[in-house]
Design a protein around this motif. Structure first.
Motif, PDB file in Angstrom:
ATOM      1  N   PHE A 145       0.842  -1.189   0.000  1.00  0.00           N
ATOM      2  CA  PHE A 145       0.000   0.000   0.000  1.00  0.00           C
ATOM      3  C   PHE A 145       0.877   1.239   0.000  1.00  0.00           C
ATOM      4  O   PHE A 145       2.080   1.184   0.281  1.00  0.00           O
ATOM      5  N   TYR A 180      -2.476  -0.739  -8.746  1.00  0.00           N
ATOM      6  CA  TYR A 180      -3.048  -0.333  -7.459  1.00  0.00           C
ATOM      7  C   TYR A 180      -4.501   0.085  -7.597  1.00  0.00           C
ATOM      8  O   TYR A 180      -4.874   0.753  -8.568  1.00  0.00           O
ATOM      9  N   PHE A 212      -3.843   0.465  -2.722  1.00  0.00           N
ATOM     10  CA  PHE A 212      -3.561  -0.913  -2.317  1.00  0.00           C
ATOM     11  C   PHE A 212      -3.364  -1.748  -3.565  1.00  0.00           C
ATOM     12  O   PHE A 212      -4.037  -1.526  -4.584  1.00  0.00           O
TER      13      PHE A 212
END
Length: 367
Positions: free
Chosen positions: A115, A147, A173
């Motif tokens: 992350f 992500y 994330f």
């Protein structure tokens, strides 16, 4: 579980410590300005009793990503001056500091953490040029790197912090993490829940002319129809308490204006006097901006400024740090409480994901 963290553009550590206090450990950091890095490391030692100095006083653009430890997460706020509305030229992404957003992107690309958190001034979104030339391409590139990206402008006032401070946050994330959570029916990332929806408009705040006699202020508090936690008084109103804390120091008053500016007069560019029972304007001391104590003929102290940034009283600058340097570090920082709230939400995502993975031996964590 505890998760490793790399901090880029670390500053004095307000963003870092919001995470460190909530299940993360900074294993490496980079901060260009030596006295910022020194303050960050000093507070690591002060808080955690360690001799470690995780934050390097280094220009991150000169650091090979291969020399940065592998980590669960990367957090940071590249310098924002080139995007700030307070900068008359505001060159944005073409400026020497503005282009550092691409270095942050490069480090994410090369280190591939699970992350990341990116923070910057609200003008990155609110100014059309910066939004189109920097923010939107940045979000697109994060997405291309794999992500799931969450973007929001957060204002500290909405979260019970007595300061009007809006900042852009991008949280990302690895898509596999969010997909795994979705497939299992678990919650994915959620922004911290606001304590107040629109506090600036929902409450009738006192104006400059609504001065309150000092002797009657606690009676006023009992009767006022305002959230006390959003007032300057809630943070710095107890002068005897403040005087017993470290860094309760301030510049010696030198101008007649320290006596004549009315309580609550924050319309001026400088020499803004805070109102005890309003929230503070954005904490941004330096560059000729001066914030005055609501009732005393002086500037705010460093500790008072820290309080308005929701920084815990255990945090301290070394006593020999010059006043102007301390104020600059406070002004450049992320509100600690907001950082903590984000850290809790991010840790929840990671905990849920790793719990699912632990029950599925054939699967491995993201890389």
């Amino acid at each position: 579980m505890s998760y490793s963290l790399v901090s880029l553009f670390s500053g004095a550590g307000f963003l870092d410590f919001g995470f460190s206090e909530n299940g993360f450990k900074v294993i490496w950091g980079a901060e260009l300005v030596p006295y910022f890095a020194e303050a960050n490391n000093y507070n690591h030692q002060l808080r955690y009793g360690t001799a470690d100095n995780p934050v390097q006083a280094v220009d991150i653009t000169t650091v090979d990503p291969a020399d940065i430890p592998r980590t669960t997460g990367i957090i940071g706020g590249p310098p924002c001056q080139d995007y700030s509305i307070g900068n008359s030229k505001s060159p944005g992404v073409s400026g020497e500091r503005g282009k550092l957003v691409w270095d942050f992107l490069d480090k994410i690309s090369r280190l591939a953490p699970e992350f990341f958190v990116f923070e910057n001034v609200a003008a990155l979104y609110r100014t059309k040029k910066h939004r189109e030339e920097a923010l939107e391409p940045l979000i697109h590139q994060f997405n291309e790197l794999g992500y799931e990206v969450y973007f929001k402008v957060l204002n500290t006032l909405d979260y019970g912090i007595p300061q009007d401070r809006s900042r852009v946050f991008i949280v990302g994330f690895k898509k596999q993490i969010i997909q795994t959570l979705n497939d299992s029916g678990s919650d994915a990332f959620q922004w911290p829940v606001q304590t107040y929806e629109n506090p600036k408009k929902d409450f009738e705040w006192p104006t400059t002319g609504d001065a309150v006699p000092v002797l009657d202020e606690y009676e006023f508090i009992e009767q006022m129809n305002l959230p006390y936690e959003l007032t300057v008084h809630s943070a710095i109103g107890n002068e005897s308490e403040m005087s017993n804390l470290r860094n309760h120091v301030y510049f010696t008053p030198y101008s007649e204006r320290f006596q004549t500016v009315a309580e609550g007069d924050v319309k001026r560019k400088s020499f803004k006097r805070l109102h005890r029972f309003r929230y503070s304007p954005t904490v941004a001391y330096g560059n000729n901006e001066v914030h005055l104590h609501p009732t005393l003929p002086r500037r705010l102290s460093v500790r008072e400024a820290l309080r308005l940034q929701s920084v815990p009283d255990w945090y301290a600058f070394m006593d020999n740090t010059p006043l102007d340097k301390m104020f600059k570090m406070v002004s450049n920082g992320v509100a600690f409480k907001l950082s903590s709230l984000l850290a809790v939400q991010i840790k929840s995502v990671l905990d849920n994901y790793h719990a699912i993975i632990a029950k599925q031996p054939e699967k491995t964590s993201v890389h």
